[in-house]
Design a protein around this motif. Structure first.
Motif, PDB file in Angstrom:
ATOM      1  N   ASP A 106       0.875  -1.174   0.000  1.00  0.00           N
ATOM      2  CA  ASP A 106       0.000   0.000   0.000  1.00  0.00           C
ATOM      3  C   ASP A 106       0.910   1.221   0.000  1.00  0.00           C
ATOM      4  O   ASP A 106       1.631   1.446   0.981  1.00  0.00           O
ATOM      5  CB  ASP A 106      -0.891  -0.017   1.242  1.00  0.00           C
ATOM      6  N   PRO A 107       0.941   2.015  -1.070  1.00  0.00           N
ATOM      7  CA  PRO A 107       1.870   3.147  -1.128  1.00  0.00           C
ATOM      8  C   PRO A 107       1.784   4.066   0.071  1.00  0.00           C
ATOM      9  O   PRO A 107       2.814   4.581   0.543  1.00  0.00           O
ATOM     10  CB  PRO A 107       1.463   3.867  -2.418  1.00  0.00           C
ATOM     11  N   ALA A 108       0.588   4.265   0.607  1.00  0.00           N
ATOM     12  CA  ALA A 108       0.409   5.192   1.728  1.00  0.00           C
ATOM     13  C   ALA A 108       1.032   4.665   3.015  1.00  0.00           C
ATOM     14  O   ALA A 108       1.321   5.449   3.927  1.00  0.00           O
ATOM     15  CB  ALA A 108      -1.074   5.472   1.945  1.00  0.00           C
ATOM     16  N   ARG A 109       1.234   3.344   3.105  1.00  0.00           N
ATOM     17  CA  ARG A 109       1.767   2.766   4.331  1.00  0.00           C
ATOM     18  C   ARG A 109       3.266   2.492   4.268  1.00  0.00           C
ATOM     19  O   ARG A 109       3.851   2.018   5.242  1.00  0.00           O
ATOM     20  CB  ARG A 109       1.013   1.469   4.649  1.00  0.00           C
ATOM     21  N   ILE A 110       3.899   2.798   3.130  1.00  0.00           N
ATOM     22  CA  ILE A 110       5.345   2.651   3.038  1.00  0.00           C
ATOM     23  C   ILE A 110       6.009   3.523   4.094  1.00  0.00           C
ATOM     24  O   ILE A 110       5.602   4.656   4.337  1.00  0.00           O
ATOM     25  CB  ILE A 110       5.830   3.020   1.615  1.00  0.00           C
ATOM     26  N   SER A 111       7.027   2.989   4.750  1.00  0.00           N
ATOM     27  CA  SER A 111       7.687   3.689   5.848  1.00  0.00           C
ATOM     28  C   SER A 111       8.435   4.918   5.336  1.00  0.00           C
ATOM     29  O   SER A 111       8.959   4.919   4.219  1.00  0.00           O
ATOM     30  CB  SER A 111       8.697   2.762   6.535  1.00  0.00           C
ATOM     31  N   LYS A 112       8.498   5.925   6.187  1.00  0.00           N
ATOM     32  CA  LYS A 112       9.342   7.090   5.889  1.00  0.00           C
ATOM     33  C   LYS A 112      10.292   7.320   7.058  1.00  0.00           C
ATOM     34  O   LYS A 112       9.885   7.276   8.225  1.00  0.00           O
ATOM     35  CB  LYS A 112       8.512   8.351   5.649  1.00  0.00           C
ATOM     36  N   LEU A 113      11.576   7.524   6.730  1.00  0.00           N
ATOM     37  CA  LEU A 113      12.595   7.785   7.740  1.00  0.00           C
ATOM     38  C   LEU A 113      13.299   9.100   7.396  1.00  0.00           C
ATOM     39  O   LEU A 113      13.352   9.503   6.222  1.00  0.00           O
ATOM     40  CB  LEU A 113      13.633   6.668   7.785  1.00  0.00           C
ATOM     41  N   ASP A 114      13.839   9.747   8.416  1.00  0.00           N
ATOM     42  CA  ASP A 114      14.698  10.887   8.117  1.00  0.00           C
ATOM     43  C   ASP A 114      16.086  10.362   7.759  1.00  0.00           C
ATOM     44  O   ASP A 114      16.346   9.161   7.799  1.00  0.00           O
ATOM     45  CB  ASP A 114      14.718  11.904   9.263  1.00  0.00           C
ATOM     46  N   ARG A 115      16.990  11.250   7.409  1.00  0.00           N
ATOM     47  CA  ARG A 115      18.296  10.819   6.923  1.00  0.00           C
ATOM     48  C   ARG A 115      19.162  10.168   8.005  1.00  0.00           C
ATOM     49  O   ARG A 115      20.144   9.504   7.699  1.00  0.00           O
ATOM     50  CB  ARG A 115      19.035  12.010   6.308  1.00  0.00           C
ATOM     51  N   SER A 116      18.780  10.348   9.250  1.00  0.00           N
ATOM     52  CA  SER A 116      19.515   9.700  10.336  1.00  0.00           C
ATOM     53  C   SER A 116      18.940   8.328  10.665  1.00  0.00           C
ATOM     54  O   SER A 116      19.435   7.639  11.557  1.00  0.00           O
ATOM     55  CB  SER A 116      19.508  10.583  11.587  1.00  0.00           C
ATOM     56  N   GLY A 117      17.881   7.927   9.948  1.00  0.00           N
ATOM     57  CA  GLY A 117      17.292   6.615  10.154  1.00  0.00           C
ATOM     58  C   GLY A 117      16.147   6.586  11.143  1.00  0.00           C
ATOM     59  O   GLY A 117      15.642   5.518  11.469  1.00  0.00           O
ATOM     60  N   ARG A 118      15.694   7.753  11.595  1.00  0.00           N
ATOM     61  CA  ARG A 118      14.583   7.800  12.555  1.00  0.00           C
ATOM     62  C   ARG A 118      13.260   7.627  11.813  1.00  0.00           C
ATOM     63  O   ARG A 118      13.012   8.285  10.809  1.00  0.00           O
ATOM     64  CB  ARG A 118      14.608   9.122  13.308  1.00  0.00           C
ATOM     65  N   HIS A 119      12.409   6.733  12.327  1.00  0.00           N
ATOM     66  CA  HIS A 119      11.114   6.453  11.712  1.00  0.00           C
ATOM     67  C   HIS A 119      10.190   7.650  11.913  1.00  0.00           C
ATOM     68  O   HIS A 119       9.917   8.055  13.050  1.00  0.00           O
ATOM     69  CB  HIS A 119      10.523   5.188  12.346  1.00  0.00           C
ATOM     70  N   ILE A 120       9.680   8.196  10.805  1.00  0.00           N
ATOM     71  CA  ILE A 120       8.822   9.391  10.872  1.00  0.00           C
ATOM     72  C   ILE A 120       7.362   9.034  10.713  1.00  0.00           C
ATOM     73  O   ILE A 120       6.509   9.505  11.469  1.00  0.00           O
ATOM     74  CB  ILE A 120       9.222  10.386   9.763  1.00  0.00           C
TER      75      ILE A 120
END
Length: 212
Positions: A52-66
């Motif tokens: 599901d494209p909307a549920r793909i994880s997003k992280l910042d560049r330091s690897g923190r889950h956003i």
């Protein structure tokens, strides 16, 4: 439509293509792509064929889950490439059959485990390093990639599978496919005399087409 939404859709589309053609099975494998303010990554225990494209994880560049679902437990593989190869726009980790088979063979050359059998593996993948086995989820895999200092665009994890990078998501997927198809040829030709490209052939290809 924002660039991030387009990237989410592209990750889902290309992931499904890999799954539908047998490059990934079950919940194996993970894919990431850089966006302006971070990294998008397939979620842990997700199937590449049904994202599901909307549920793909997003992280910042330091690897923190956003946002999104929890990211793959192998996020460190991806971060190591982004941090050591600034040109990296995407990372594809698969358990594809023939590349994984090569990673299990005792006589695979750790310094050049995908030798130059065809011009396309030279042009799209380059030299591939075999990294020693550690258990899945062990963060030392990321350390081993980081220690390569960005010299390789792809690695083969022993008894595990390939990790391939590209300047963008399409390039990374195509390179992963090229690596798998070359590995298939190497396995099929394993007991036959083989004619590899010469060092001069490889140098010519890099001069004409460049190398990632």
């Amino acid at each position: 439509m924002s660039a991030e939404i387009r990237m989410r859709d592209e990750i889902a589309r290309l992931s499904k293509s890999l799954f539908d053609r047998g490059f990934s099975v079950g919940s194996a494998g993970n894919i990431s792509a850089a966006v302006e303010d971070g990294i998008l990554m397939t979620p842990t225990n997700s199937c590449l064929g049904f994202l599901d494209p909307a549920r793909i994880s997003k992280l910042d560049r330091s690897g923190r889950h956003i946002s999104g679902d929890k990211p793959s437990k192998e996020v460190f593989l991806h971060r190591a490439f982004y941090e050591t190869r600034p040109q990296t726009g995407a990372v594809v980790h698969l358990h594809s059959t023939f590349a994984t088979a090569l990673s299990c063979l005792a006589d695979t050359d750790p310094d050049d485990c995908i030798p130059p059998l065809t011009p396309y593996v030279v042009m799209r993948v380059g030299q591939v390093r075999l990294l020693p086995y550690v258990k899945p989820g062990d963060e030392s895999m990321g350390d081993m990639i980081a220690e390569l200092g960005g010299r390789y665009a792809a690695v083969l994890l022993a008894n595990h599978g390939p990790v391939v990078t590209g300047k963008d998501i399409a390039s990374a997927v195509y390179a992963a496919e090229e690596l798998e198809e070359t590995a298939k040829l190497l396995v099929l030709l394993r007991d036959a005399p083989k004619r590899m490209l010469s060092p001069e052939n490889v140098t010519e290809l890099k001069a004409v087409f460049g190398s990632y």
